[in-house]
Design a protein around this motif. Structure first.
Motif, PDB file in Angstrom:
ATOM      1  N   HIS B   6      27.360  17.361  25.698  1.00 23.69           N
ATOM      2  CA  HIS B   6      26.645  16.530  25.163  1.00 23.69           C
ATOM      3  C   HIS B   6      25.723  17.449  24.204  1.00 23.69           C
ATOM      4  O   HIS B   6      24.770  18.078  24.310  1.00 23.69           O
ATOM      5  CB  HIS B   6      25.335  16.118  26.257  1.00 23.69           C
ATOM      6  CG  HIS B   6      24.122  15.323  25.587  1.00 23.69           C
ATOM      7  ND1 HIS B   6      24.239  13.858  25.854  1.00 23.69           N
ATOM      8  CD2 HIS B   6      23.010  15.398  24.910  1.00 23.69           C
ATOM      9  CE1 HIS B   6      23.139  13.389  25.145  1.00 23.69           C
ATOM     10  NE2 HIS B   6      22.295  14.321  24.717  1.00 23.69           N
ATOM     11  N   VAL B   8      23.373  18.170  20.555  1.00 23.52           N
ATOM     12  CA  VAL B   8      21.907  17.650  20.110  1.00 23.52           C
ATOM     13  C   VAL B   8      22.375  16.258  19.370  1.00 23.52           C
ATOM     14  O   VAL B   8      23.167  16.221  18.307  1.00 23.52           O
ATOM     15  CB  VAL B   8      21.377  18.451  19.090  1.00 23.52           C
ATOM     16  CG1 VAL B   8      20.150  18.197  18.627  1.00 23.52           C
ATOM     17  CG2 VAL B   8      21.306  19.883  20.068  1.00 23.52           C
ATOM     18  N   THR B   9      21.669  15.254  19.585  1.00 20.71           N
ATOM     19  CA  THR B   9      21.661  14.185  18.876  1.00 20.71           C
ATOM     20  C   THR B   9      21.683  14.393  17.344  1.00 20.71           C
ATOM     21  O   THR B   9      20.669  15.140  16.978  1.00 20.71           O
ATOM     22  CB  THR B   9      20.387  13.118  19.301  1.00 20.71           C
ATOM     23  OG1 THR B   9      20.674  12.888  20.693  1.00 20.71           O
ATOM     24  CG2 THR B   9      20.774  11.728  18.529  1.00 20.71           C
ATOM     25  N   ARG B 160      10.876  14.733  20.738  1.00 19.74           N
ATOM     26  CA  ARG B 160      11.931  15.072  21.934  1.00 19.74           C
ATOM     27  C   ARG B 160      11.290  15.777  22.997  1.00 19.74           C
ATOM     28  O   ARG B 160      11.579  15.525  24.203  1.00 19.74           O
ATOM     29  CB  ARG B 160      12.743  15.784  21.377  1.00 19.74           C
ATOM     30  CG  ARG B 160      13.666  15.068  20.041  1.00 19.74           C
ATOM     31  CD  ARG B 160      14.948  15.901  19.480  1.00 19.74           C
ATOM     32  NE  ARG B 160      15.513  15.000  18.681  1.00 19.74           N
ATOM     33  CZ  ARG B 160      16.957  15.287  18.317  1.00 19.74           C
ATOM     34  NH1 ARG B 160      17.536  16.100  19.027  1.00 19.74           N
ATOM     35  NH2 ARG B 160      17.379  14.431  17.437  1.00 19.74           N
ATOM     36  N   ASP B 202      19.518  15.066  30.178  1.00 20.47           N
ATOM     37  CA  ASP B 202      21.041  15.161  29.978  1.00 20.47           C
ATOM     38  C   ASP B 202      21.562  16.201  30.994  1.00 20.47           C
ATOM     39  O   ASP B 202      22.540  16.243  31.581  1.00 20.47           O
ATOM     40  CB  ASP B 202      21.111  15.661  28.508  1.00 20.47           C
ATOM     41  CG  ASP B 202      20.800  14.505  27.719  1.00 20.47           C
ATOM     42  OD1 ASP B 202      21.036  13.480  27.816  1.00 20.47           O
ATOM     43  OD2 ASP B 202      20.360  15.176  26.541  1.00 20.47           O
ATOM     44  N   ARG B 241      16.996  17.227  27.525  1.00 19.30           N
ATOM     45  CA  ARG B 241      17.180  15.826  26.840  1.00 19.30           C
ATOM     46  C   ARG B 241      17.360  15.806  25.580  1.00 19.30           C
ATOM     47  O   ARG B 241      16.324  16.569  24.864  1.00 19.30           O
ATOM     48  CB  ARG B 241      15.907  14.976  27.507  1.00 19.30           C
ATOM     49  CG  ARG B 241      16.286  13.312  27.107  1.00 19.30           C
ATOM     50  CD  ARG B 241      14.847  12.667  27.221  1.00 19.30           C
ATOM     51  NE  ARG B 241      14.857  11.472  26.452  1.00 19.30           N
ATOM     52  CZ  ARG B 241      15.210  10.474  27.025  1.00 19.30           C
ATOM     53  NH1 ARG B 241      15.581  10.139  28.285  1.00 19.30           N
ATOM     54  NH2 ARG B 241      15.225   9.189  25.913  1.00 19.30           N
ATOM     55  N   ASP B 242      18.353  15.656  24.898  1.00 16.37           N
ATOM     56  CA  ASP B 242      18.473  15.636  23.319  1.00 16.37           C
ATOM     57  C   ASP B 242      18.292  16.985  22.764  1.00 16.37           C
ATOM     58  O   ASP B 242      17.833  17.097  21.742  1.00 16.37           O
ATOM     59  CB  ASP B 242      17.511  14.530  22.720  1.00 16.37           C
ATOM     60  CG  ASP B 242      18.225  13.274  22.588  1.00 16.37           C
ATOM     61  OD1 ASP B 242      19.301  13.044  22.907  1.00 16.37           O
ATOM     62  OD2 ASP B 242      17.510  12.630  22.248  1.00 16.37           O
TER      63      ASP B 242
END
Lengths: 378, 378
Positions: B6, B8-9, B160, B202, B241-242
């Motif tokens: 996962h 980073v977006t 974020r 995540d 998360r992200d």
């Protein structure tokens, strides 16, 4: 702040006392006055518990002569004492407060010396500050000293590596028994994580699923690609169990492989087998690499084997000894390492076979026992 | 070899170009000729993808003037190109082979310079080798340069952090709604891990569950102790998360707390509230620490508040700015950090309350919105 609840299963207190003594002796042998060991696998190896690497300095000082000292942030002290247990008697603990300068405290503990060795993975910020504070002492790498100790595994450590390897084999057999076509790499990777844990690992560390053209990238991260008929799939998986690592690779194929791939795979399998067979005390690591590389090169795939043949394994997935052309050091009894040649054809496919092998008096012992054949999957 | 699926977006490509430019400018401002950034949060911040720190050197060279260069092991190159995407155009990539010396390659890229700054968490082995290879250039810490960039969050980064904080609040409310008496700390810790993920993290990074006398150890690892009636429980939980971190602490009590504990907790809650209220641009970090510390000291618990008041948070759980007596730097708009005083009574109990707070033009904005009250549990 890590959630490292599964510490290494306690081994005899005498083991850690002995390791501290041997580290001091190894330092003395190399003309090093003190080892500075920050939280890392080296730290856990010497002290029997894991501490997080963080911005607050924790540093074990192992002098060539005299008692070790653990410099630790005050609020990590209870955890350190808990982790050390009776080993607390074997060292002095110096706790520092939030507004103290821990580098100055380490400097006072080390005293006036000529050569100090710092743990390989120590954060550069600490290494640079220690370098300034300890001037004119010379800072050198502790890596070789610690590797000399850690690379030779005790029978108890080999048992742990064997148990981890067995768990990885079980996970590998489980995933290759499932249909893989139509699933994304990421789905399969996550599923492998479940299999690794179900098979007895404490942590699932990695599960490379590289399919089709992605199989040509040795360290590909599993992604959204959907696995399809005609894909080669490199599966490279591992985790930890009782503080020791597993790492095994097998290659699968969705459906019947074309003759071209079968030929490539046969070369790879023979090269991997021959390299495992070549393992014995006294052979240079480079020669084991050459056995695999020469066979692959002779078959015309030399340019497609783009990495070393293997790496040591123990409390870390990658540690000494490295099985690489530049490492002319001889293997010794107790060395544990991967043998993992691969052949990678850009844009088309790839294959890798990896076993963990221990160097014994009688030659190489494979800790992985699953078949190295090509796994035909749906 | 990590399973870091996962990333980073993706954010706008221009963000990373701009960050590389600002890093070069910040280096120039400090008289640094080049930044050497190894895999770390700094690396991910600048390049938008995460690479594993490993024995094979990966190093981003950001010169004060000119184009950046990424020195990368050949077999990590596909992953790097995939991770960089179109950012590949903004830098040069130099891949090294298994038998090359990557330190020499970095040396050639850096050229003849006076001052080079190395990433804070770079492994000491690389820092020492670079120090020798780049001689007579001076090696300094890149930490302050990178912190100057990273500690001031953009609105997008604050969003974020807010989303991560909200997920942590949800997990905290979920666990404090369950009966905790009769369960071990470890069971509760694992359950929190599930709640963190279910709430949208995540990864679940840590879940300290410190009950009864264990609550007096700020960084206690959850263990086999069974939580019982009359226990205070410090819960300190977080994940990512992200690519951004959460970190929140609340204190629970099994059954009705005795007056002595209620009094202690009231002091703590007021101190935490007052410190949050004190946040505004221009106030030195040390003064925010003093607000909490003075209230706790005046109430007679000064010796029991054994850590700093807080730490910055972003892509790392602990980063600058630190809210500690020794940090006299003023807070600026966009700083994000924890406010987490605690009171710890050895052998008896402890309590901590922690929110993530952002410094805005109007004062401190709490990103955690769950009540800071004492949570009475069964």
């Amino acid at each position: 702040m890590t959630n490292d609840v599964h510490d290494v299963t306690p081994v005899a207190l005498s083991t850690y006392r002995e390791r501290l003594r041997r580290a001091a002796a190894a330092a003395a042998d190399r003309g090093v006055d003190a080892l500075l060991i920050t939280p890392s696998p080296d730290y856990a190896y010497l002290l029997g518990y894991r501490a997080p690497a963080m911005e607050r300095l924790t540093c074990l000082v192992v002098p060539a002569e005299g008692e070790p000292t653990l410099v630790v942030p005050r609020l990590e002290e209870p955890l350190a004492r808990h982790g050390l247990g009776e080993l607390t008697d074997a060292l002095e603990i110096v706790a520092w407060d939030e507004t103290d300068d821990p580098v100055r405290i380490v400097q006072r503990v080390v005293g006036s010396v000529l050569r100090v060795a710092v743990q390989d993975q120590m954060w550069a910020r600490f290494a640079l500050r220690l370098n300034a504070a300890l001037d004119p002492a010379q800072l050198v790498e502790a890596g070789h000293t610690m590797a000399a100790l850690r690379s030779v595994k005790s029978p108890e450590e080999i048992d742990r590596l064997r148990a981890a390897a067995r768990a990885a084999d079980e996970a590998m057999l489980a995933i290759t028994a499932e249909p893989l076509g139509g699933r994304t790499e990421l789905e399969v990777s996550r599923r492998i994580g479940e299999h690794l844990l179900a098979a007895g690992h404490d942590t699932a560390e990695f599960s490379i699923v590289a399919s089709g053209p992605n199989a040509a990238s040795p360290h590909h991260h599993a992604g959204e690609r959907v696995i399809s008929e005609g894909d080669a799939i490199v599966l490279d998986i591992g985790g930890t169990r009782d503080g020791y690592c597993s790492d095994t690779s097998r290659t699968a194929f969705v459906g019947e492989p074309p003759a071209e791939f079968a030929a490539l795979f046969a070369v790879l399998r023979e090269a991997q087998r021959a390299a495992c067979e070549a393992v014995r005390p006294g052979i240079p690591a480079a020669d084991v690499d050459a056995v695999a590389r020469d066979l692959i090169t002779d078959a015309g795939y030399g340019g497609a084997f783009i990495h070393r043949t293997g790496h040591g394994i123990g409390m870390e997935t990658h540690e000494e000894p490295y099985i690489v052309a530049s490492n002319t050091e001889p293997l010794v009894e107790g060395h544990a390492f991967s043998i993992e040649p691969g052949i990678y054809i850009d844009g088309q496919w790839g294959a890798r076979i990896e076993d963990i092998v221990v160097c014994t008096a009688d030659g190489g012992e494979r800790l992985n026992t699953s078949s190295t054949e090509l796994y035909i999957v749906e």
